[in-house]
Design a protein around this motif. Structure first.
Motif, PDB file in Angstrom:
ATOM      1  N   GLU A  11       0.834  -1.201   0.000  1.00  0.00           N
ATOM      2  CA  GLU A  11       0.000   0.000   0.000  1.00  0.00           C
ATOM      3  C   GLU A  11       0.869   1.250   0.000  1.00  0.00           C
ATOM      4  O   GLU A  11       0.608   2.209  -0.728  1.00  0.00           O
ATOM      5  CB  GLU A  11      -0.950   0.013   1.196  1.00  0.00           C
ATOM      6  N   LEU A  12       1.920   1.258   0.810  1.00  0.00           N
ATOM      7  CA  LEU A  12       2.824   2.407   0.861  1.00  0.00           C
ATOM      8  C   LEU A  12       3.554   2.600  -0.463  1.00  0.00           C
ATOM      9  O   LEU A  12       3.698   3.720  -0.958  1.00  0.00           O
ATOM     10  CB  LEU A  12       3.827   2.250   2.004  1.00  0.00           C
ATOM     11  N   VAL A  13       4.018   1.510  -1.074  1.00  0.00           N
ATOM     12  CA  VAL A  13       4.708   1.587  -2.363  1.00  0.00           C
ATOM     13  C   VAL A  13       3.761   2.116  -3.437  1.00  0.00           C
ATOM     14  O   VAL A  13       4.127   2.992  -4.228  1.00  0.00           O
ATOM     15  CB  VAL A  13       5.288   0.209  -2.759  1.00  0.00           C
ATOM     16  N   ASP A  14       2.545   1.589  -3.471  1.00  0.00           N
ATOM     17  CA  ASP A  14       1.567   2.049  -4.457  1.00  0.00           C
ATOM     18  C   ASP A  14       1.253   3.525  -4.277  1.00  0.00           C
ATOM     19  O   ASP A  14       1.152   4.274  -5.249  1.00  0.00           O
ATOM     20  CB  ASP A  14       0.273   1.228  -4.354  1.00  0.00           C
ATOM     21  N   ALA A  15       1.087   3.952  -3.032  1.00  0.00           N
ATOM     22  CA  ALA A  15       0.776   5.357  -2.762  1.00  0.00           C
ATOM     23  C   ALA A  15       1.929   6.257  -3.194  1.00  0.00           C
ATOM     24  O   ALA A  15       1.721   7.312  -3.798  1.00  0.00           O
ATOM     25  CB  ALA A  15       0.465   5.552  -1.283  1.00  0.00           C
ATOM     26  N   ALA A  16       3.167   5.848  -2.913  1.00  0.00           N
ATOM     27  CA  ALA A  16       4.335   6.648  -3.273  1.00  0.00           C
ATOM     28  C   ALA A  16       4.490   6.735  -4.784  1.00  0.00           C
ATOM     29  O   ALA A  16       4.919   7.762  -5.311  1.00  0.00           O
ATOM     30  CB  ALA A  16       5.591   6.052  -2.638  1.00  0.00           C
ATOM     31  N   ALA A  17       4.136   5.672  -5.488  1.00  0.00           N
ATOM     32  CA  ALA A  17       4.273   5.652  -6.934  1.00  0.00           C
ATOM     33  C   ALA A  17       3.073   6.270  -7.638  1.00  0.00           C
ATOM     34  O   ALA A  17       3.059   6.410  -8.852  1.00  0.00           O
ATOM     35  CB  ALA A  17       4.473   4.214  -7.414  1.00  0.00           C
ATOM     36  N   GLY A  18       2.059   6.634  -6.874  1.00  0.00           N
ATOM     37  CA  GLY A  18       0.872   7.240  -7.464  1.00  0.00           C
ATOM     38  C   GLY A  18      -0.065   6.246  -8.114  1.00  0.00           C
ATOM     39  O   GLY A  18      -0.910   6.621  -8.909  1.00  0.00           O
ATOM     40  N   HIS A  19       0.101   4.974  -7.802  1.00  0.00           N
ATOM     41  CA  HIS A  19      -0.778   3.945  -8.356  1.00  0.00           C
ATOM     42  C   HIS A  19      -1.964   3.713  -7.430  1.00  0.00           C
ATOM     43  O   HIS A  19      -1.914   4.022  -6.253  1.00  0.00           O
ATOM     44  CB  HIS A  19      -0.021   2.614  -8.515  1.00  0.00           C
ATOM     45  N   GLU A  20      -3.011   3.125  -8.010  1.00  0.00           N
ATOM     46  CA  GLU A  20      -4.137   2.721  -7.166  1.00  0.00           C
ATOM     47  C   GLU A  20      -3.682   1.605  -6.239  1.00  0.00           C
ATOM     48  O   GLU A  20      -2.831   0.801  -6.595  1.00  0.00           O
ATOM     49  CB  GLU A  20      -5.295   2.211  -8.026  1.00  0.00           C
ATOM     50  N   SER A  21      -4.261   1.574  -5.080  1.00  0.00           N
ATOM     51  CA  SER A  21      -3.899   0.521  -4.125  1.00  0.00           C
ATOM     52  C   SER A  21      -4.337  -0.838  -4.641  1.00  0.00           C
ATOM     53  O   SER A  21      -5.385  -0.967  -5.267  1.00  0.00           O
ATOM     54  CB  SER A  21      -4.559   0.774  -2.773  1.00  0.00           C
ATOM     55  N   ARG A  22      -3.515  -1.814  -4.394  1.00  0.00           N
ATOM     56  CA  ARG A  22      -3.880  -3.188  -4.734  1.00  0.00           C
ATOM     57  C   ARG A  22      -4.860  -3.697  -3.697  1.00  0.00           C
ATOM     58  O   ARG A  22      -4.753  -3.380  -2.519  1.00  0.00           O
ATOM     59  CB  ARG A  22      -2.641  -4.079  -4.746  1.00  0.00           C
ATOM     60  N   VAL A  23      -5.805  -4.466  -4.142  1.00  0.00           N
ATOM     61  CA  VAL A  23      -6.793  -5.005  -3.220  1.00  0.00           C
ATOM     62  C   VAL A  23      -6.259  -6.323  -2.673  1.00  0.00           C
ATOM     63  O   VAL A  23      -6.146  -7.309  -3.391  1.00  0.00           O
ATOM     64  CB  VAL A  23      -8.152  -5.217  -3.909  1.00  0.00           C
ATOM     65  N   LEU A  24      -5.868  -6.307  -1.425  1.00  0.00           N
ATOM     66  CA  LEU A  24      -5.393  -7.505  -0.752  1.00  0.00           C
ATOM     67  C   LEU A  24      -6.261  -7.736   0.469  1.00  0.00           C
ATOM     68  O   LEU A  24      -6.377  -6.871   1.318  1.00  0.00           O
ATOM     69  CB  LEU A  24      -3.935  -7.335  -0.303  1.00  0.00           C
ATOM     70  N   ASP A  42     -14.334  -1.498   2.545  1.00  0.00           N
ATOM     71  CA  ASP A  42     -13.953  -1.498   1.131  1.00  0.00           C
ATOM     72  C   ASP A  42     -13.375  -2.826   0.666  1.00  0.00           C
ATOM     73  O   ASP A  42     -12.873  -2.933  -0.445  1.00  0.00           O
ATOM     74  CB  ASP A  42     -12.991  -0.352   0.824  1.00  0.00           C
ATOM     75  N   GLY A  43     -13.421  -3.843   1.501  1.00  0.00           N
ATOM     76  CA  GLY A  43     -13.019  -5.178   1.095  1.00  0.00           C
ATOM     77  C   GLY A  43     -11.535  -5.482   1.190  1.00  0.00           C
ATOM     78  O   GLY A  43     -11.101  -6.540   0.764  1.00  0.00           O
ATOM     79  N   ARG A  44     -10.755  -4.571   1.734  1.00  0.00           N
ATOM     80  CA  ARG A  44      -9.323  -4.853   1.871  1.00  0.00           C
ATOM     81  C   ARG A  44      -9.050  -5.831   3.004  1.00  0.00           C
ATOM     82  O   ARG A  44      -7.978  -6.411   3.065  1.00  0.00           O
ATOM     83  CB  ARG A  44      -8.535  -3.560   2.107  1.00  0.00           C
ATOM     84  N   ALA A  45      -9.996  -5.990   3.905  1.00  0.00           N
ATOM     85  CA  ALA A  45      -9.838  -6.930   5.018  1.00  0.00           C
ATOM     86  C   ALA A  45     -11.012  -7.892   5.019  1.00  0.00           C
ATOM     87  O   ALA A  45     -12.119  -7.540   4.644  1.00  0.00           O
ATOM     88  CB  ALA A  45      -9.766  -6.184   6.349  1.00  0.00           C
ATOM     89  N   GLU A  46     -10.746  -9.100   5.436  1.00  0.00           N
ATOM     90  CA  GLU A  46     -11.797 -10.105   5.599  1.00  0.00           C
ATOM     91  C   GLU A  46     -12.234 -10.107   7.054  1.00  0.00           C
ATOM     92  O   GLU A  46     -11.407  -9.941   7.944  1.00  0.00           O
ATOM     93  CB  GLU A  46     -11.258 -11.491   5.243  1.00  0.00           C
ATOM     94  N   PRO A  47     -13.511 -10.304   7.302  1.00  0.00           N
ATOM     95  CA  PRO A  47     -13.959 -10.357   8.699  1.00  0.00           C
ATOM     96  C   PRO A  47     -13.372 -11.565   9.431  1.00  0.00           C
ATOM     97  O   PRO A  47     -13.208 -12.629   8.838  1.00  0.00           O
ATOM     98  CB  PRO A  47     -15.473 -10.458   8.605  1.00  0.00           C
ATOM     99  N   CYS A  48     -13.069 -11.378  10.695  1.00  0.00           N
ATOM    100  CA  CYS A  48     -12.581 -12.478  11.513  1.00  0.00           C
ATOM    101  C   CYS A  48     -13.747 -13.420  11.834  1.00  0.00           C
ATOM    102  O   CYS A  48     -14.905 -13.101  11.579  1.00  0.00           O
ATOM    103  CB  CYS A  48     -11.948 -11.948  12.802  1.00  0.00           C
ATOM    104  N   ASP A  49     -13.428 -14.567  12.397  1.00  0.00           N
ATOM    105  CA  ASP A  49     -14.465 -15.552  12.724  1.00  0.00           C
ATOM    106  C   ASP A  49     -15.484 -14.982  13.702  1.00  0.00           C
ATOM    107  O   ASP A  49     -16.676 -15.270  13.609  1.00  0.00           O
ATOM    108  CB  ASP A  49     -13.837 -16.822  13.294  1.00  0.00           C
ATOM    109  N   ARG A  50     -15.016 -14.163  14.648  1.00  0.00           N
ATOM    110  CA  ARG A  50     -15.933 -13.579  15.628  1.00  0.00           C
ATOM    111  C   ARG A  50     -16.942 -12.665  14.944  1.00  0.00           C
ATOM    112  O   ARG A  50     -18.138 -12.712  15.233  1.00  0.00           O
ATOM    113  CB  ARG A  50     -15.158 -12.803  16.686  1.00  0.00           C
ATOM    114  N   LEU A  51     -16.468 -11.828  14.012  1.00  0.00           N
ATOM    115  CA  LEU A  51     -17.376 -10.922  13.310  1.00  0.00           C
ATOM    116  C   LEU A  51     -18.335 -11.698  12.413  1.00  0.00           C
ATOM    117  O   LEU A  51     -19.519 -11.364  12.325  1.00  0.00           O
ATOM    118  CB  LEU A  51     -16.589  -9.896  12.497  1.00  0.00           C
ATOM    119  N   LYS A  52     -17.845 -12.749  11.759  1.00  0.00           N
ATOM    120  CA  LYS A  52     -18.728 -13.576  10.935  1.00  0.00           C
ATOM    121  C   LYS A  52     -19.840 -14.175  11.785  1.00  0.00           C
ATOM    122  O   LYS A  52     -21.006 -14.202  11.375  1.00  0.00           O
ATOM    123  CB  LYS A  52     -17.935 -14.689  10.259  1.00  0.00           C
ATOM    124  N   GLU A  53     -19.490 -14.643  12.982  1.00  0.00           N
ATOM    125  CA  GLU A  53     -20.494 -15.219  13.877  1.00  0.00           C
ATOM    126  C   GLU A  53     -21.493 -14.161  14.334  1.00  0.00           C
ATOM    127  O   GLU A  53     -22.692 -14.410  14.375  1.00  0.00           O
ATOM    128  CB  GLU A  53     -19.803 -15.863  15.085  1.00  0.00           C
TER     129      GLU A  53
END
Length: 92
Positions: A11-24, A42-53
């Motif tokens: 994310e830091l590399v993409d921001a410094a290069a002016g690119h859109e962030s990669r979705v990981l 925005d989907g960059r993180a997956e919910p943990c098991d506790r949040l899914k429950e």
């Protein structure tokens, strides 16, 4: 749970290069309470098991509420019908 270091570096590399962030997708890293990680929105993180429950429990509660409201309406309607039948019987 900490964010994936590789995702933060990219994310830091993409921001410094002016690119859109990669979705990981990484596991959520809730800040103060379960589900408050902004990356979840925005989907960059997956919910943990506790949040899914917790989300599954909310869906179940919402479904149960619909059933209970329907049952309450039915009981109310049956009560009204019984009362009207009693009044009609008394009038006869």
């Amino acid at each position: 749970m900490e964010r994936c270091a590789a995702a933060l570096v990219l994310e830091l590399v993409d921001a410094a290069a002016g690119h859109e962030s990669r979705v990981l997708a990484v596991r959520c890293d809730c800040l103060n309470e379960c589900g408050d990680d902004p990356w979840l929105r925005d989907g960059r993180a997956e919910p943990c098991d506790r949040l899914k429950e917790r989300r599954a429990q909310k869906v179940q509660r919402d479904e149960d509420l619909v059933v209970l409201r329907g049952l309450a309406d039915w009981i109310h309607d049956q009560d009204v019908k019984a009362t009207l039948n009693r009044i009609l019987e008394e009038l006869r």
